[in-house]
Structures are given as structure tokens and as C-alpha cells.
Design a protein around this motif. Sequence first.
Motif, PDB file in Angstrom:
ATOM      1  N   ALA A  15       0.832  -1.209   0.000  1.00  0.00           N
ATOM      2  CA  ALA A  15       0.000   0.000   0.000  1.00  0.00           C
ATOM      3  C   ALA A  15       0.869   1.263   0.000  1.00  0.00           C
ATOM      4  CB  ALA A  15      -0.923  -0.003   1.207  1.00  0.00           C
ATOM      5  N   ASP A  16       1.966   1.248   0.755  1.00  0.00           N
ATOM      6  CA  ASP A  16       2.879   2.386   0.773  1.00  0.00           C
ATOM      7  C   ASP A  16       3.522   2.594  -0.594  1.00  0.00           C
ATOM      8  OD1 ASP A  16       2.372   3.030   3.373  1.00  0.00           O
ATOM      9  OD2 ASP A  16       4.152   2.044   4.181  1.00  0.00           O
ATOM     10  N   LEU A  17       3.953   1.531  -1.224  1.00  0.00           N
ATOM     11  CA  LEU A  17       4.569   1.650  -2.547  1.00  0.00           C
ATOM     12  C   LEU A  17       3.571   2.188  -3.569  1.00  0.00           C
ATOM     13  CD1 LEU A  17       6.746  -1.579  -2.706  1.00  0.00           C
ATOM     14  CD2 LEU A  17       7.524   0.776  -2.419  1.00  0.00           C
ATOM     15  N   LEU A  18       2.339   1.712  -3.505  1.00  0.00           N
ATOM     16  CA  LEU A  18       1.317   2.222  -4.418  1.00  0.00           C
ATOM     17  C   LEU A  18       1.014   3.700  -4.160  1.00  0.00           C
ATOM     18  CD1 LEU A  18      -1.158  -0.792  -4.536  1.00  0.00           C
ATOM     19  CD2 LEU A  18       0.398  -0.012  -6.339  1.00  0.00           C
ATOM     20  N   ALA A  19       1.005   4.088  -2.906  1.00  0.00           N
ATOM     21  CA  ALA A  19       0.760   5.494  -2.570  1.00  0.00           C
ATOM     22  C   ALA A  19       1.898   6.374  -3.078  1.00  0.00           C
ATOM     23  CB  ALA A  19       0.599   5.658  -1.062  1.00  0.00           C
ATOM     24  N   ILE A  20       3.130   5.926  -2.920  1.00  0.00           N
ATOM     25  CA  ILE A  20       4.274   6.700  -3.404  1.00  0.00           C
ATOM     26  C   ILE A  20       4.240   6.793  -4.926  1.00  0.00           C
ATOM     27  CG2 ILE A  20       6.793   6.712  -3.608  1.00  0.00           C
ATOM     28  CD1 ILE A  20       6.851   5.631  -0.706  1.00  0.00           C
ATOM     29  N   LEU A  21       3.902   5.709  -5.596  1.00  0.00           N
ATOM     30  CA  LEU A  21       3.770   5.758  -7.054  1.00  0.00           C
ATOM     31  C   LEU A  21       2.663   6.728  -7.475  1.00  0.00           C
ATOM     32  CD1 LEU A  21       4.194   2.017  -8.064  1.00  0.00           C
ATOM     33  CD2 LEU A  21       5.753   3.909  -8.553  1.00  0.00           C
ATOM     34  N   HIS A  22       1.577   6.741  -6.720  1.00  0.00           N
ATOM     35  CA  HIS A  22       0.493   7.671  -7.013  1.00  0.00           C
ATOM     36  C   HIS A  22       0.953   9.110  -6.844  1.00  0.00           C
ATOM     37  CE1 HIS A  22      -3.252   9.908  -6.204  1.00  0.00           C
ATOM     38  NE2 HIS A  22      -3.749   9.105  -7.131  1.00  0.00           N
ATOM     39  N   VAL A  23       1.711   9.380  -5.798  1.00  0.00           N
ATOM     40  CA  VAL A  23       2.233  10.735  -5.565  1.00  0.00           C
ATOM     41  C   VAL A  23       3.103  11.166  -6.737  1.00  0.00           C
ATOM     42  CG1 VAL A  23       3.839  12.078  -4.145  1.00  0.00           C
ATOM     43  CG2 VAL A  23       2.091  10.677  -3.056  1.00  0.00           C
ATOM     44  N   TRP A  24       3.994  10.298  -7.193  1.00  0.00           N
ATOM     45  CA  TRP A  24       4.925  10.655  -8.261  1.00  0.00           C
ATOM     46  C   TRP A  24       4.258  10.714  -9.632  1.00  0.00           C
ATOM     47  CZ3 TRP A  24       9.552  12.843  -7.845  1.00  0.00           C
ATOM     48  CH2 TRP A  24      10.120  12.856  -6.569  1.00  0.00           C
ATOM     49  N   SER A  25       3.091  10.139  -9.779  1.00  0.00           N
ATOM     50  CA  SER A  25       2.411  10.197 -11.069  1.00  0.00           C
ATOM     51  C   SER A  25       1.541  11.447 -11.212  1.00  0.00           C
ATOM     52  CB  SER A  25       1.552   8.949 -11.273  1.00  0.00           C
ATOM     53  OG  SER A  25       0.460   8.949 -10.385  1.00  0.00           O
ATOM     54  N   ARG A  26       1.353  12.180 -10.142  1.00  0.00           N
ATOM     55  CA  ARG A  26       0.527  13.382 -10.169  1.00  0.00           C
ATOM     56  C   ARG A  26       1.335  14.598 -10.593  1.00  0.00           C
ATOM     57  NH1 ARG A  26      -3.457  10.868 -11.131  1.00  0.00           N
ATOM     58  NH2 ARG A  26      -4.323   9.581  -9.531  1.00  0.00           N
ATOM     59  N   ARG A  27       0.615  15.588 -11.058  1.00  0.00           N
ATOM     60  CA  ARG A  27       1.258  16.833 -11.480  1.00  0.00           C
ATOM     61  C   ARG A  27       1.252  17.822 -10.323  1.00  0.00           C
ATOM     62  NH1 ARG A  27      -1.804  18.374 -16.800  1.00  0.00           N
ATOM     63  NH2 ARG A  27      -0.857  20.337 -16.205  1.00  0.00           N
ATOM     64  N   ILE A  28       2.127  17.603  -9.369  1.00  0.00           N
ATOM     65  CA  ILE A  28       2.286  18.521  -8.246  1.00  0.00           C
ATOM     66  C   ILE A  28       3.741  18.945  -8.196  1.00  0.00           C
ATOM     67  CG2 ILE A  28       0.373  17.601  -6.895  1.00  0.00           C
ATOM     68  CD1 ILE A  28       2.372  16.002  -5.241  1.00  0.00           C
ATOM     69  N   ILE A  34       8.472  15.059  -2.812  1.00  0.00           N
ATOM     70  CA  ILE A  34       9.503  14.598  -1.877  1.00  0.00           C
ATOM     71  C   ILE A  34       8.935  14.494  -0.468  1.00  0.00           C
ATOM     72  CG2 ILE A  34      11.707  15.222  -0.779  1.00  0.00           C
ATOM     73  CD1 ILE A  34      12.132  14.242  -3.555  1.00  0.00           C
ATOM     74  N   ILE A  35       8.222  15.528  -0.036  1.00  0.00           N
ATOM     75  CA  ILE A  35       7.676  15.540   1.326  1.00  0.00           C
ATOM     76  C   ILE A  35       6.684  14.402   1.524  1.00  0.00           C
ATOM     77  CG2 ILE A  35       6.209  16.846   2.917  1.00  0.00           C
ATOM     78  CD1 ILE A  35       7.618  19.379   1.843  1.00  0.00           C
ATOM     79  N   TRP A  36       5.748  14.223   0.579  1.00  0.00           N
ATOM     80  CA  TRP A  36       4.765  13.150   0.715  1.00  0.00           C
ATOM     81  C   TRP A  36       5.433  11.787   0.688  1.00  0.00           C
ATOM     82  CZ3 TRP A  36       0.444  12.988   2.961  1.00  0.00           C
ATOM     83  CH2 TRP A  36      -0.407  14.080   2.971  1.00  0.00           C
ATOM     84  N   SER A  37       6.427  11.630  -0.157  1.00  0.00           N
ATOM     85  CA  SER A  37       7.128  10.345  -0.214  1.00  0.00           C
ATOM     86  C   SER A  37       7.823  10.045   1.106  1.00  0.00           C
ATOM     87  CB  SER A  37       8.157  10.355  -1.350  1.00  0.00           C
ATOM     88  OG  SER A  37       7.516  10.505  -2.591  1.00  0.00           O
ATOM     89  N   LEU A  38       8.448  11.042   1.704  1.00  0.00           N
ATOM     90  CA  LEU A  38       9.112  10.847   2.994  1.00  0.00           C
ATOM     91  C   LEU A  38       8.108  10.548   4.105  1.00  0.00           C
ATOM     92  CD1 LEU A  38      11.891  13.583   2.895  1.00  0.00           C
ATOM     93  CD2 LEU A  38      12.184  11.096   2.795  1.00  0.00           C
ATOM     94  N   VAL A  39       6.994  11.261   4.112  1.00  0.00           N
ATOM     95  CA  VAL A  39       5.973  11.021   5.140  1.00  0.00           C
ATOM     96  C   VAL A  39       5.446   9.593   5.034  1.00  0.00           C
ATOM     97  CG1 VAL A  39       3.628  11.637   5.861  1.00  0.00           C
ATOM     98  CG2 VAL A  39       5.307  13.427   5.437  1.00  0.00           C
ATOM     99  N   ILE A  40       5.153   9.162   3.812  1.00  0.00           N
ATOM    100  CA  ILE A  40       4.614   7.812   3.614  1.00  0.00           C
ATOM    101  C   ILE A  40       5.660   6.760   3.967  1.00  0.00           C
ATOM    102  CG2 ILE A  40       3.758   6.187   1.895  1.00  0.00           C
ATOM    103  CD1 ILE A  40       2.490   8.652   0.480  1.00  0.00           C
ATOM    104  N   ALA A  41       6.924   7.008   3.607  1.00  0.00           N
ATOM    105  CA  ALA A  41       7.972   6.015   3.862  1.00  0.00           C
ATOM    106  C   ALA A  41       8.377   5.952   5.333  1.00  0.00           C
ATOM    107  CB  ALA A  41       9.200   6.325   3.001  1.00  0.00           C
ATOM    108  N   LEU A  42       8.437   7.096   6.003  1.00  0.00           N
ATOM    109  CA  LEU A  42       8.913   7.115   7.387  1.00  0.00           C
ATOM    110  C   LEU A  42       7.816   6.806   8.404  1.00  0.00           C
ATOM    111  CD1 LEU A  42      11.297  10.207   7.242  1.00  0.00           C
ATOM    112  CD2 LEU A  42      11.907   7.780   7.175  1.00  0.00           C
ATOM    113  N   LEU A  43       6.574   7.076   8.040  1.00  0.00           N
ATOM    114  CA  LEU A  43       5.433   6.774   8.909  1.00  0.00           C
ATOM    115  C   LEU A  43       4.460   5.909   8.116  1.00  0.00           C
ATOM    116  CD1 LEU A  43       4.833  10.402  10.210  1.00  0.00           C
ATOM    117  CD2 LEU A  43       6.010   8.575  11.425  1.00  0.00           C
ATOM    118  N   PRO A  44       4.765   4.638   7.939  1.00  0.00           N
ATOM    119  CA  PRO A  44       4.010   3.812   6.993  1.00  0.00           C
ATOM    120  C   PRO A  44       2.498   3.820   7.175  1.00  0.00           C
ATOM    121  CG  PRO A  44       5.898   2.598   7.823  1.00  0.00           C
ATOM    122  CD  PRO A  44       5.818   3.876   8.599  1.00  0.00           C
TER     123      PRO A  44
END
Length: 63
Positions: A15-28, A34-44
Motif C-alpha cells: 500500500a505504501d509503494l502504491l501510494a508513493i507511485l500515485h504521488v509521483w504520477s501526479r502533477r504537483i 519529496i515531502i509526501w514520499s518521505l511522510v509515507i515512507a517514514l510513517l508507513p
Amino acid sequence: MDDLAPLLAVLVLIADLLAILHVWSRRIEFGRKIIWSLVIALLPVVGLIMWGIAAGRFAKVRL
């Protein structure tokens, strides 16, 4: 109960990997990615819940 721990850990990891992929596929902005990826990775679990609320269908601000 001990038999479910590895399965639960794998499910959270997927679920974390899918969320990170979703973050990186968006136009933000790159910084937000970077911040969302770190939050998801450090606080699963907590990061996944936060991301789900922020990126959900009823979110007031789109990521």
C-alpha cells in the motif's frame, strides 16, 4: 495472531509503494512529491492514512 503479522507488514508495504507511485504520477510540485514520499515512507501507517485523507475523493485541496 502471530501468523498475521508478516502478511499485514507485506500489505502495508504494498500500500505504501502504491501510494508513493500515485504521488509521483501526479502533477504537483517536486518539493511536495519529496515531502509526501518521505511522510509515507517514514510513517508507513500514519502516512498512508494522511495521504489517503489528503488525496481522497472528498479532499478540499487536490494534490
